[in-house]
Scaffold this motif. Structure first.
Motif, mmCIF file in Angstrom:
data_model
loop_
_atom_site.group_PDB
_atom_site.id
_atom_site.type_symbol
_atom_site.label_atom_id
_atom_site.label_comp_id
_atom_site.label_asym_id
_atom_site.label_seq_id
_atom_site.Cartn_x
_atom_site.Cartn_y
_atom_site.Cartn_z
ATOM 1 N N ALA A 14 0.835 -1.198 0.000
ATOM 2 C CA ALA A 14 0.000 0.000 0.000
ATOM 3 C C ALA A 14 0.875 1.255 0.000
ATOM 4 O O ALA A 14 2.009 1.242 0.483
ATOM 5 N N ASP A 15 0.343 2.320 -0.575
ATOM 6 C CA ASP A 15 1.032 3.617 -0.583
ATOM 7 C C ASP A 15 0.752 4.296 0.754
ATOM 8 O O ASP A 15 -0.303 4.895 0.946
ATOM 9 N N VAL A 16 1.690 4.189 1.686
ATOM 10 C CA VAL A 16 1.461 4.605 3.070
ATOM 11 C C VAL A 16 2.211 5.892 3.389
ATOM 12 O O VAL A 16 3.419 5.997 3.180
ATOM 13 N N LEU A 17 1.477 6.858 3.906
ATOM 14 C CA LEU A 17 2.046 8.071 4.481
ATOM 15 C C LEU A 17 1.634 8.086 5.943
ATOM 16 O O LEU A 17 0.445 7.995 6.260
ATOM 17 N N THR A 22 5.467 11.938 17.737
ATOM 18 C CA THR A 22 6.925 11.897 17.831
ATOM 19 C C THR A 22 7.435 11.306 16.526
ATOM 20 O O THR A 22 7.396 10.093 16.322
ATOM 21 N N ARG A 23 7.893 12.161 15.639
ATOM 22 C CA ARG A 23 8.232 11.742 14.277
ATOM 23 C C ARG A 23 9.258 10.610 14.243
ATOM 24 O O ARG A 23 9.175 9.699 13.416
ATOM 25 N N GLU A 24 10.234 10.667 15.138
ATOM 26 C CA GLU A 24 11.302 9.675 15.127
ATOM 27 C C GLU A 24 10.770 8.248 15.357
ATOM 28 O O GLU A 24 11.379 7.285 14.904
ATOM 29 N N LYS A 25 9.653 8.142 16.050
ATOM 30 C CA LYS A 25 9.090 6.812 16.288
ATOM 31 C C LYS A 25 8.546 6.189 15.005
ATOM 32 O O LYS A 25 8.438 4.963 14.899
ATOM 33 N N ALA A 34 7.154 2.963 3.595
ATOM 34 C CA ALA A 34 6.253 4.032 4.026
ATOM 35 C C ALA A 34 6.968 5.377 3.977
ATOM 36 O O ALA A 34 8.196 5.457 4.122
ATOM 37 N N LYS A 35 6.198 6.437 3.767
ATOM 38 C CA LYS A 35 6.731 7.791 3.851
ATOM 39 C C LYS A 35 6.274 8.386 5.182
ATOM 40 O O LYS A 35 5.181 8.087 5.659
ATOM 41 N N VAL A 36 7.103 9.235 5.777
ATOM 42 C CA VAL A 36 6.788 9.841 7.066
ATOM 43 C C VAL A 36 6.489 11.324 6.867
ATOM 44 O O VAL A 36 7.317 12.067 6.326
ATOM 45 N N ALA A 37 5.303 11.743 7.287
ATOM 46 C CA ALA A 37 4.883 13.132 7.129
ATOM 47 C C ALA A 37 5.490 14.010 8.213
ATOM 48 O O ALA A 37 5.666 13.579 9.356
ATOM 49 N N ASP A 38 5.802 15.252 7.832
ATOM 50 C CA ASP A 38 6.274 16.233 8.810
ATOM 51 C C ASP A 38 5.097 16.862 9.552
ATOM 52 O O ASP A 38 5.197 17.189 10.727
#
Length: 290
Positions: A14-17, A22-25, A34-38
């Motif tokens: 799946a295309d996961v954002l 806590t972004r680092e987690k 997966a991509k991590v959103a700011d």
């Protein structure tokens, strides 16, 4: 739990954002694609957004921030354990913005998710359920659709009341057997092989035998769900004497300061009340998940 759920979606292609307070987690999820959103608002442009937090207050805070920009998702799937009233309020908020809403609380924890045994109970428009089903299936053994509105919330509340009552009952009989001379691992081995055994009794066996109470669900969160269950009992005029007694025992445990470990420390409280000091049996036992 949201971390593990997102990981399964990413591993499944799946295309996961993903966003976490806590972004680092969330960063390790990048290794699965997966991509991590700011910013949380970045998720608003997605077709489907899953929400997994602890309380209704957290849900409302997250959804308010999610929808603070111009973009909006087509469907929000809310997986936390919240009240019927909170869920209904959320549905109203989303309806006013023409956003689909599926109430989809879960049965499981991080370890259960890793074992592929997570289950969902869902309510809302059947169309929303059908839209979410391919993604739900990627995260566990499937989902149960129980009807419109907030019916899944009462199902999850009933589930967690049963969780508390069963754990207290299991603690009582385990302590009784041990005080009569039966090692805990031997007693639970028999129970797990009998018709009374279950996925849950097998899963809690290592904690009961070796006293490893690493948190899967805190006493405070279980108390919250017991309170939701008792509130529902009053609302629908259903007497719940076992649930009420179990809730008091959970409160007693919290009052003694047993709050940093898993709720299965009900076993220790039962042993103490029985004049029994438990020691780890240091015996290898399975949890039924692997």
């Amino acid at each position: 739990m949201g971390y593990e759920m997102a990981g399964l979606l990413a591993k499944g292609g799946a295309d996961v954002l993903v966003w976490n307070r806590t972004r680092e987690k969330a960063k390790p999820l990048e290794k699965y694609g997966a991509k991590v959103a700011d910013q949380l608002t970045e998720l608003a442009g997605r077709d489907v957004v899953f929400c997994m937090v602890s309380t209704w207050k957290d849900v409302k805070e997250v959804v308010t921030k999610l929808l603070s920009g111009k973009a909006k998702p087509k469907l929000l799937v809310e997986c936390s354990s919240i009240s019927l009233e909170g869920s209904a309020e959320l549905r109203k908020i989303l309806d006013e913005k023409n956003i689909g809403y599926l109430a989809a609380p879960v049965s499981g924890n991080a370890k259960v998710i890793k074992a592929g045994k997570l289950t969902f109970v869902c309510s809302g428009p059947k169309k929303a359920y059908e839209q979410a089903m391919p993604l739900l299936s990627m995260m566990g053994t499937g989902a149960s659709y129980v009807g419109e509105g907030e019916l899944s919330r009462i199902v999850k509340i009933c589930h967690n009341v049963f969780l508390g009552v069963v754990t207290q009952s299991l603690a009582e009989i385990t302590v009784l057997a041990q005080k009569a001379g039966v090692p805990r691992h031997a007693f639970l081995d028999f129970m797990n092989k009998s018709v009374m055994g279950s996925t849950f009794t097998r899963y809690k066996t290592p904690a009961f035998v070796n006293l490893d109470f690493k948190v899967t669900f805190t006493p405070q969160l279980l108390r919250k769900d017991m309170d939701l269950g008792l509130d529902a009992g009053r609302r629908f005029e259903v007497p719940m004497p076992l649930a009420s007694a179990t809730r008091d025992l959970i409160q007693s445990m919290i009052g003694q300061g047993w709050t940093e470990q898993d709720f299965a420390t009900l076993l220790l409280q039962q042993a103490e009340a029985s004049g029994l000091k438990l020691e780890p049996e240091n015996t290898e036992v399975g949890d039924g998940l692997s």
